[in-house]
Design an enzyme around this catalytic site. Structure first.
Site, PDB file in Angstrom:
ATOM      1  N   HIS A   1     -70.213   6.354  27.640  1.00  0.00           N
ATOM      2  CA  HIS A   1     -71.207   5.301  27.402  1.00  0.00           C
ATOM      3  C   HIS A   1     -71.664   4.739  28.745  1.00  0.00           C
ATOM      4  O   HIS A   1     -70.888   4.651  29.703  1.00  0.00           O
ATOM      5  CB  HIS A   1     -70.595   4.194  26.538  1.00  0.00           C
ATOM      6  CG  HIS A   1     -71.603   3.247  25.980  1.00  0.00           C
ATOM      7  ND1 HIS A   1     -72.155   2.232  26.739  1.00  0.00           N
ATOM      8  CD2 HIS A   1     -72.167   3.149  24.749  1.00  0.00           C
ATOM      9  CE1 HIS A   1     -73.014   1.563  25.985  1.00  0.00           C
ATOM     10  NE2 HIS A   1     -73.040   2.090  24.790  1.00  0.00           N
TER      11      HIS A   1
ATOM     12  N   ASN B   1     -70.671   0.702  17.180  1.00  0.00           N
ATOM     13  CA  ASN B   1     -69.893   0.448  18.391  1.00  0.00           C
ATOM     14  C   ASN B   1     -69.741  -1.061  18.556  1.00  0.00           C
ATOM     15  O   ASN B   1     -70.676  -1.744  18.951  1.00  0.00           O
ATOM     16  CB  ASN B   1     -70.611   1.057  19.599  1.00  0.00           C
ATOM     17  CG  ASN B   1     -69.879   0.798  20.905  1.00  0.00           C
ATOM     18  OD1 ASN B   1     -68.733   0.351  20.910  1.00  0.00           O
ATOM     19  ND2 ASN B   1     -70.537   1.087  22.023  1.00  0.00           N
ATOM     20  N   TRP B   2     -68.545  -1.564  18.224  1.00  0.00           N
ATOM     21  CA  TRP B   2     -68.322  -3.006  18.272  1.00  0.00           C
ATOM     22  C   TRP B   2     -68.114  -3.528  19.695  1.00  0.00           C
ATOM     23  O   TRP B   2     -68.076  -4.735  19.910  1.00  0.00           O
ATOM     24  CB  TRP B   2     -67.109  -3.379  17.405  1.00  0.00           C
ATOM     25  CG  TRP B   2     -67.321  -3.143  15.943  1.00  0.00           C
ATOM     26  CD1 TRP B   2     -68.443  -2.620  15.344  1.00  0.00           C
ATOM     27  CD2 TRP B   2     -66.396  -3.411  14.889  1.00  0.00           C
ATOM     28  NE1 TRP B   2     -68.264  -2.550  13.979  1.00  0.00           N
ATOM     29  CE2 TRP B   2     -67.020  -3.030  13.667  1.00  0.00           C
ATOM     30  CE3 TRP B   2     -65.113  -3.940  14.848  1.00  0.00           C
ATOM     31  CZ2 TRP B   2     -66.390  -3.162  12.435  1.00  0.00           C
ATOM     32  CZ3 TRP B   2     -64.477  -4.064  13.616  1.00  0.00           C
ATOM     33  CH2 TRP B   2     -65.111  -3.684  12.415  1.00  0.00           C
ATOM     34  N   LYS B   3     -67.949  -2.619  20.637  1.00  0.00           N
ATOM     35  CA  LYS B   3     -67.756  -2.978  22.046  1.00  0.00           C
ATOM     36  C   LYS B   3     -66.605  -3.988  22.182  1.00  0.00           C
ATOM     37  O   LYS B   3     -65.608  -3.883  21.466  1.00  0.00           O
ATOM     38  CB  LYS B   3     -69.064  -3.478  22.649  1.00  0.00           C
ATOM     39  CG  LYS B   3     -70.204  -2.456  22.490  1.00  0.00           C
ATOM     40  CD  LYS B   3     -71.433  -2.775  23.285  1.00  0.00           C
ATOM     41  CE  LYS B   3     -72.499  -1.715  23.074  1.00  0.00           C
ATOM     42  NZ  LYS B   3     -73.707  -1.957  23.877  1.00  0.00           N
TER      43      LYS B   3
ATOM     44  N   GLY C   1     -78.952  -3.126  24.428  1.00  0.00           N
ATOM     45  CA  GLY C   1     -78.734  -4.566  24.435  1.00  0.00           C
ATOM     46  C   GLY C   1     -79.924  -5.392  24.885  1.00  0.00           C
ATOM     47  O   GLY C   1     -79.811  -6.602  25.070  1.00  0.00           O
TER      48      GLY C   1
ATOM     49  N   GLU D   1     -72.131   1.875  29.748  1.00  0.00           N
ATOM     50  CA  GLU D   1     -71.354   0.720  30.207  1.00  0.00           C
ATOM     51  C   GLU D   1     -70.042   1.160  30.842  1.00  0.00           C
ATOM     52  O   GLU D   1     -69.544   0.513  31.773  1.00  0.00           O
ATOM     53  CB  GLU D   1     -71.120  -0.236  29.034  1.00  0.00           C
ATOM     54  CG  GLU D   1     -72.405  -0.917  28.590  1.00  0.00           C
ATOM     55  CD  GLU D   1     -72.376  -1.462  27.175  1.00  0.00           C
ATOM     56  OE1 GLU D   1     -73.420  -2.001  26.743  1.00  0.00           O
ATOM     57  OE2 GLU D   1     -71.338  -1.338  26.492  1.00  0.00           O
TER      58      GLU D   1
END
Length: 249
Positions: free
Chosen positions: A97, A9-11, A170, A99
């Site tokens: 997710h 997941n490169w976000k 994170g 986020e």
């Protein structure tokens, strides 16, 4: 036995040049030293899908997206329909997710609706669940995950569940092997309770500060079918180390 899968997941990271270079490094390395029996998916930002689709086509690396809308078209400024993703060669999509739940106030019902639309479009949904630090400390982990599973996964769910404890995302602090083992066992039981025999074969991933150093231990847990990798997926060497840490099954 379910096929293991590692998802990057490169976000919100990656402009065209570095995204293409990152994808090329991963593809070239897997062509040289194949990861036999392991599915590999990278999920770049929306802006990079059209660029990376042709680069990843007919390679060992599939392309995923980081979200989609519940509708397939309409007046939804700034949103992306599931069919728009498949049109670009996308095969998977991350939904729910933490986020997204935090930044966009997404609730279980929203995630469920998106999951239904994703499956109708032929995408494999990767639905995220996970508890916060407060919920963990107050002994609400299982209640929280149970409600998220019930609310986020529709009848006939045919995707992947990603357990990502919010407090580990994170932070550099992954859950312990014992914690993951016990929590994944609970998730499996809930999936079987909700979906019957189909729940026995749904893949469960772990995510939350997975890196090259802890991947082997996490991926050795019998019911963990892979990992949803955040920051480490931006570093091809680290991501490839995680892929190659998947034990033979």
């Amino acid at each position: 036995m379910s096929t293991p899968i590692i998802v990057g997941n490169w976000k919100m990271n990656g402009l065209s040049a570095d995204s293409a270079d990152r994808a090329k490094q991963i593809v070239d390395s897997l062509a040289t030293v194949p990861a036999a029996g392991v599915e590999v998916v990278v999920c770049p930002p929306f802006t990079q899908l059209a660029l990376l689709g042709p680069l990843l086509k007919d390679t060992p690396v599939a392309m995923g997206a980081q979200d989609c809308h519940k509708d397939d078209k309409g007046a939804h400024t700034g949103d992306i329909a599931p069919s728009m993703l498949t049109d670009l060669g996308t095969t998977h999509v991350i939904l729910g997710h933490s986020e997204r739940r935090r930044d966009h106030e997404e609730v279980d019902e929203t995630v469920r609706e998106k999951t239904v639309s994703a499956m109708k479009a032929g995408l494999t949904p990767i639905v995220c669940i996970g508890e916060t630090e407060d919920q963990r400390q107050s002994g609400q982990t299982e209640d929280t995950l149970g409600w998220q599973i019930k609310g986020s996964l529709p009848d006939g769910f045919a995707g992947i569940v990603a357990y990502e404890p919010v407090w580990a995302i994170g932070t550099g602090l992954a859950a312990t092997i014992e914690d993951i083992t016990n929590t994944v066992a609970f998730i499996r039981a809930e999936l079987v309770r909700q979906f019957g025999d189909a729940g026995k074969s749904l893949r469960i991933l772990y995510g939350g500060s997975v890196d090259a150093n802890n991947a082997a231990g996490i991926l050795a847990i019998p019911d963990v079918a892979g990992a949803l990798v955040g920051g480490a997926s931006l570093k091809p060497d680290a991501f490839l180390t995680i892929i190659r840490a998947v034990p033979a099954r």
